[in-house]
Design a protein around this motif. Structure first.
Motif, short mmCIF file in Angstrom:
data_model
loop_
_atom_site.label_atom_id
_atom_site.label_comp_id
_atom_site.label_asym_id
_atom_site.label_seq_id
_atom_site.Cartn_x
_atom_site.Cartn_y
_atom_site.Cartn_z
N MET A 35 0.96 -1.36 0.06
CA MET A 35 -0.07 -0.19 0.07
C MET A 35 1.04 1.26 -0.10
N ILE A 36 0.54 2.20 -0.98
CA ILE A 36 1.43 3.15 -1.21
C ILE A 36 0.62 4.58 -0.66
N TYR A 37 1.00 5.32 0.47
CA TYR A 37 -0.04 6.34 0.86
C TYR A 37 0.99 7.81 0.86
N THR A 38 0.27 8.59 0.37
CA THR A 38 0.63 9.93 0.42
C THR A 38 -0.45 10.95 0.90
N PRO A 39 -0.33 11.08 2.28
CA PRO A 39 -1.20 11.96 3.16
C PRO A 39 -1.30 13.47 2.24
N GLY A 40 -2.67 13.84 2.12
CA GLY A 40 -2.74 15.18 1.51
C GLY A 40 -2.22 15.47 0.02
N ALA A 41 -2.00 14.19 -0.46
CA ALA A 41 -1.66 14.47 -1.94
C ALA A 41 -2.24 13.23 -2.84
N ASN A 44 -1.91 9.30 -7.45
CA ASN A 44 -2.31 8.37 -8.55
C ASN A 44 -3.58 9.20 -9.53
N GLY A 45 -3.63 10.43 -9.21
CA GLY A 45 -4.80 11.29 -9.99
C GLY A 45 -6.23 11.19 -9.40
N HIS A 46 -6.17 10.20 -8.43
CA HIS A 46 -7.67 10.02 -8.16
C HIS A 46 -7.69 9.97 -6.55
N THR A 47 -6.69 9.33 -6.01
CA THR A 47 -6.72 9.05 -4.37
C THR A 47 -5.13 9.14 -3.99
N ALA A 48 -5.30 9.42 -2.40
CA ALA A 48 -3.95 9.07 -1.83
C ALA A 48 -3.42 7.74 -1.61
N TYR A 49 -4.05 6.70 -2.23
CA TYR A 49 -3.71 5.51 -2.06
C TYR A 49 -3.53 4.64 -3.14
#
Length: 120
Positions: A35-41, A44-49
């Motif tokens: 799982m790749i997570y970027t809080p606040g960003a 992937n163009g749709h979600t942070a996950y």
């Protein structure tokens, strides 16, 4: 930190840092799921996950089948996608050499990226 290969000098690749999302970048490995997570960003163009499958063979890690992850469904990313470059994956798959691994750090190197990950 995360870096992208920008040129080669002899046999040694030269890397320059990519701008990281303001609140960080997290790779979470569980069993065979990444799982790749970027809080606040919305990396992937749709979600942070982003969810992905991965396998480890000898001294390599192969990330396969990346998905836009939402709480009720996942959508497979197209093979020609470029949206994951900011998190260290060139398309929807990436093969890495596992350069080093300890209980605190991991270094992954692909033809495009050198990722230095630390455990939190």
């Amino acid at each position: 930190s995360l870096a992208r290969n920008v040129s080669a000098e002899g046999d040694e690749a030269v890397y320059t840092p990519l701008p990281l999302p303001e609140k960080g970048l997290y790779w979470n490995f569980q069993l065979k799921l990444l799982m790749i997570y970027t809080p606040g960003a919305l990396h992937n163009g749709h979600t942070a996950y982003t969810a992905a499958r991965f396998t480890v063979r000898n001294d390599s890690l192969l990330v396969t089948d990346t998905y836009i992850h939402t709480m009720n469904s996942d959508s497979l990313l197209d093979e020609s996608t470029t949206c994951l470059r900011g998190v260290g994956i060139d398309a929807n798959r990436e093969g890495f050499a596992l350069r080093s691994l300890s209980d605190k750090h991991m270094e992954l190197v692909s033809p495009h990226y050198r990722l230095l990950l630390r455990k939190y």
